[in-house]
Write an enzyme that holds these catalytic residues in place. Sequence first.
Site, PDB file in Angstrom:
ATOM      1  N   VAL A  52       0.853  -1.182   0.000  1.00 31.15           N
ATOM      2  CA  VAL A  52       0.000   0.000   0.000  1.00 31.15           C
ATOM      3  C   VAL A  52       0.890   1.233   0.000  1.00 31.15           C
ATOM      4  O   VAL A  52       1.839   1.334   0.780  1.00 31.15           O
ATOM      5  CB  VAL A  52      -0.935   0.017   1.222  1.00 31.15           C
ATOM      6  CG1 VAL A  52      -1.780   1.287   1.233  1.00 31.15           C
ATOM      7  CG2 VAL A  52      -1.834  -1.211   1.223  1.00 31.15           C
ATOM      8  N   ASP A 193     -12.075 -11.877   7.363  1.00 31.33           N
ATOM      9  CA  ASP A 193     -10.886 -11.374   8.074  1.00 31.33           C
ATOM     10  C   ASP A 193     -11.214 -10.096   8.837  1.00 31.33           C
ATOM     11  O   ASP A 193     -10.482  -9.104   8.762  1.00 31.33           O
ATOM     12  CB  ASP A 193      -9.744 -11.131   7.093  1.00 31.33           C
ATOM     13  CG  ASP A 193      -8.379 -11.051   7.786  1.00 31.33           C
ATOM     14  OD1 ASP A 193      -8.284 -11.493   8.948  1.00 31.33           O
ATOM     15  OD2 ASP A 193      -7.422 -10.559   7.172  1.00 31.33           O
TER      16      ASP A 193
END
Length: 645
Positions: A52, A193
């Site tokens: 990211v 998740d």
Amino acid sequence: MVEKRSRQSSSSGSEFSVPPDVDNPPLSIPLKTLSDRYQLIEKLGAGSFGCVTLAKAQFPLSNILGKQHDIRGTLMDQPKNGHQNYITKTQGVVAIKTMMTKLHTLQDYTRVREIKFILAIPANDHLIQIFEVFIDSENYQLHIVMECMEQNLYQMMKHRRRRVFSIPSLKSILSQILAGLKHIHEHNFFHRDLKPENILITPSTQYFEKEYMNQIGYQDNYVIKLADFGLARHVENKNPYTAYVSTRWYRSPEILLRSGYYSKPLDIWAFGCVAVEVTVFRALFPGANEIDQIWKILEVLGTPIKRSDFVNTNHITAPPPGGFWDDASNLVHKLNLKLPYVEGSSLDHLLSSSQLSDLSEVVKKCLRWDPNERATAQELCEMPFFENTVASQVDARGNVTNTEQALIFAGINPVATNTKPIYFNSSTKLPAETESNDIDISNNDHDSHAMCSPTLNQEKLTLVEFLNEFVEEDNDDHSIPDVGTDSTISDSIDETELSKEIRNNLALCQLPDEEVLDHSLSNIRQLTNDIEIINKDEADNMEQLFFDLEIPEKDEFQRKQPFNEHADIDEDIVLPYVNNSNYTHTDRSHHRGDNVLGDASLGDSFNSMPDFTPRNFLIPTLKKSREKFEPHLSNSNQHFGNVTF
């Protein structure tokens, strides 16, 4: 014969193959040049999927918001959200998630799980906003451009230390999480998740214009978004189920005991764990490994097997706090384990304050051994704790029970005549996963926080593993919007276990290392000051139960950086139901990633077990030797997996 083309990357200088369908990219994932569209500021983190990067758009973001004809009904279709995240949008600040692995064809990228989720789920105020998805025309890597939030929920709690959330803020945070989860479930996906690191948060005063907040009467202190949809799965996907999804501390019993099938209830379990953690700033079930994880659940919820099944007990008592689960006895037997009889502790002890009695009822509905007994997201929204919150105001469609979800999975229409409960039973376990290790894309070390396969015992993330984790087969039963995204490639690779996150490897990202010298971006850099890069250290003490609420001093875990005053809207509140002196989430990555369950023998799996695991937890024929658990800190390995968008 098709000519194999290759070209040289302008960023790394290395050669790579040009996809054979470069002249026919998917309509939903066009070819664009990353360097022409965004200035890269700095890398924020990395994981198994990719990395990211904080970036600045070189064009007005309003040019792409809701104006692309081929994104209607997807997570990118947000024409009315111009007032959201106003400051960062005005400055053009974005977070770009880059897929680390390059696939053979451009069409193959349409099979990536996160892309399928983005194209199938309508936009929602409580899911991270996606601006665009494209493939870089220079190196053919997949990029997902999304809004930049201030930090994740774990970082927020750690910054606040003893300053737990006020009741109104707590209710606001949990209701927004639940609203986002309900939206996902209504569209027949489940997240797989859910954890504090994947819940993003920004103070509302930094997210909205003040004028707009006054106009709409926005009362919440924080804006909450769910993120990281790389493991999201459709309920009608009948491919083999992964045994290692979810993060261990938030992993539901049906996953830990290898039930063979799971669905939306695993998200409900994770939500219950998160709800307690957000309330008291302490992880509920911080297991050091999977056996310890089961033991910590037993200590709170009790043994799910009826007491009459134990040799030395002959009188019937009330159900344990977590209820009974008929499948549990058979599942533990198949794993060569046996569960000791534990009465458990009342869930009311976890949240003992009278102010939290309604929340305690919510947690009880979430933390049930039997997945069929857990409440649905819709049922949770209707509970008193969420009255007059955003969770109770969302659309009531999609109210499907867990039993009906199991019927859908079995290919049966859930009509009124189908009233018999469908149970999660290991006898219906799907075939074992296919083993393949032909192509190795890198020599990446793994993080210490996830499980590795006991049979493969790999130290590398192979291309096949990556495809199994993040790329689905083409024979999914659910439909994706017809925007030319169907892959022409078909394979028979089964979904295998979730590998550990690899360490930050910037060479694989192949993003241009550009320095942005524009001084006008100083305020953009300021946004990253609150995004804490967390050391993935090993925890030094896991022997205390959560509800003791006496947290040992762990100053070495605290970052040496100023407290983020802007992230703290509430006053300095120390509520009577918490007396902890520091919030130490003791991240899952602080523990050894010992996988002690699976098809392999368990004999050598307990070498790193803490001393407190009861001896009768193991079948006597198994190897009993265990090394003493000696936690230690590791300052040499810094990871960036906790920064999630």
